[in-house]
Enzyme design. Structure first.
Site, PDB file in Angstrom:
ATOM      1  N   SER A   1       0.828  -1.205   0.000  1.00 26.37           N
ATOM      2  CA  SER A   1       0.000   0.000   0.000  1.00 26.37           C
ATOM      3  C   SER A   1       0.865   1.259   0.000  1.00 26.37           C
ATOM      4  O   SER A   1       0.507   2.268  -0.605  1.00 26.37           O
ATOM      5  CB  SER A   1      -0.927   0.010   1.219  1.00 26.37           C
ATOM      6  OG  SER A   1      -1.785  -1.104   1.200  1.00 26.37           O
TER       7      SER A   1
ATOM      8  N   HIS B   1       2.647   2.824   7.558  1.00 28.15           N
ATOM      9  CA  HIS B   1       1.461   2.653   8.414  1.00 28.15           C
ATOM     10  C   HIS B   1       1.500   1.351   9.209  1.00 28.15           C
ATOM     11  O   HIS B   1       0.544   1.034   9.904  1.00 28.15           O
ATOM     12  CB  HIS B   1       0.196   2.671   7.556  1.00 28.15           C
ATOM     13  CG  HIS B   1       0.133   1.554   6.561  1.00 28.15           C
ATOM     14  ND1 HIS B   1       0.868   1.557   5.414  1.00 28.15           N
ATOM     15  CD2 HIS B   1      -0.560   0.392   6.558  1.00 28.15           C
ATOM     16  CE1 HIS B   1       0.636   0.443   4.734  1.00 28.15           C
ATOM     17  NE2 HIS B   1      -0.220  -0.290   5.419  1.00 28.15           N
TER      18      HIS B   1
END
Length: 284
Positions: free
Chosen positions: A9, A28
């Site tokens: 991602s 993240h």
């Protein structure tokens, strides 16, 4: 920040597959230590180890030495947990493992197919095995992924490039009419349809795990669903991070699963571009 995983991602941000306002700090999937807290924060205090949970990566931004996050994005975990390993619970492992356990609800004795054997795909395999699946078929064009997939629970691995017929037909033949559960962990439209079509048409369940290309729509024949297949997807493996992440860390500490097969390289922060090169080359 003590440790941060490199997730596909994050790569989508740099490639433009995620249309993201710039400037931005990606990352993240991480674990670290609270240095200070703002007014009204009660969930954590300085010195307690923490894990940054899944969500919009912009609310965590872990590719940095320090980050500022909202209290909702922080989860307190076991202080004895190795941060360079449990950071994977911040996204990759949990997304894959939960897709099998929580979303598909894989049943004992079932047959599963996993499209894509990267870190998240391997985590799906681990989830299928933990749920008691009797047969777990890994699907990937990169045969270098097969040994590790079998190490974590895949019973066999195949490449679509080795067959003249479409891969969903191959899987239906292998499973006597279609697999019980399939998982698309690649992030491509054609493999999403192939994963759906590989399911048993009356009761098969197919889960979209991979992030699709931005601004692209999927055209699908509704007959693939009319017979009774279920097509679904979920973020973060269907887990509620505040409740589930500490429990997943506890299970890791109890040796319910190992992350060693998921970790191929540990690099200093200065070599982050090298980490992305390894990701893109399929060597992590």
């Amino acid at each position: 920040m003590v440790a941060s995983g490199v997730c596909r991602s994050d790569d989508h941000v740099t490639s433009g597959n995620f249309v993201t306002p710039l400037p931005v700090i990606a990352g993240h999937e991480a674990a670290g230590i609270v240095e200070s807290i703002g007014e009204g924060v009660t969930a954590v205090k300085p010195g307690i180890e923490l894990l940054l949970g899944e969500g919009n990566f912009l609310s965590t931004s872990t590719f940095s030495q320090y980050t500022v996050v909202d209290e909702i994005s922080v989860v307190k975990i076991d202080a004895a947990a190795p941060l360079e390993k449990v950071c994977l619970i911040g996204c990759g492992f949990t997304t894959g493992y939960g897709s099998a356990i929580e979303v598909a609800k894989v049943t004992p004795g079932s047959t599963c197919a996993v499209f894509g054997l990267g870190g998240v795909g391997l985590s799906v395999v681990m989830g299928c095995k933990a749920a008691g699946a009797a047969r777990i078929i890994g699907v990937d064009i990169n045969k270098d992924k097969y040994a590790k997939a079998k190490q974590v629970g895949a019973t066999e691995c195949i490449s679509p490039q080795d067959f003249k017929k479409p891969i969903h037909e191959v899987l239906k033949e292998m499973s006597g009419g279609g697999v019980d559960f399939s998982f698309e962990v690649v992030g491509q439209l054609d493999t999403m349809v192939a994963a759906l079509a590989s399911c048993q048409e009356a009761y098969g369940v197919s889960v979209i795990v991979g992030v699709p290309p931005d601004s692209q729509n999927l055209s699908v024949n509704p007959m693939l669903l009319l017979g009774g297949r279920t097509w679904t997807g979920a973020i973060f493996g269907g887990f509620k991070s505040k409740d589930s992440v500490p429990k997943l860390v506890t299970d890791f500490m109890a040796k319910k699963y190992s992350f060693d097969p998921l970790i191929t390289h540990v690099l200093p922060f200065e070599k982050i571009n090298e980490a992305f090169d390894l990701l893109r080359s399929g060597k992590r």
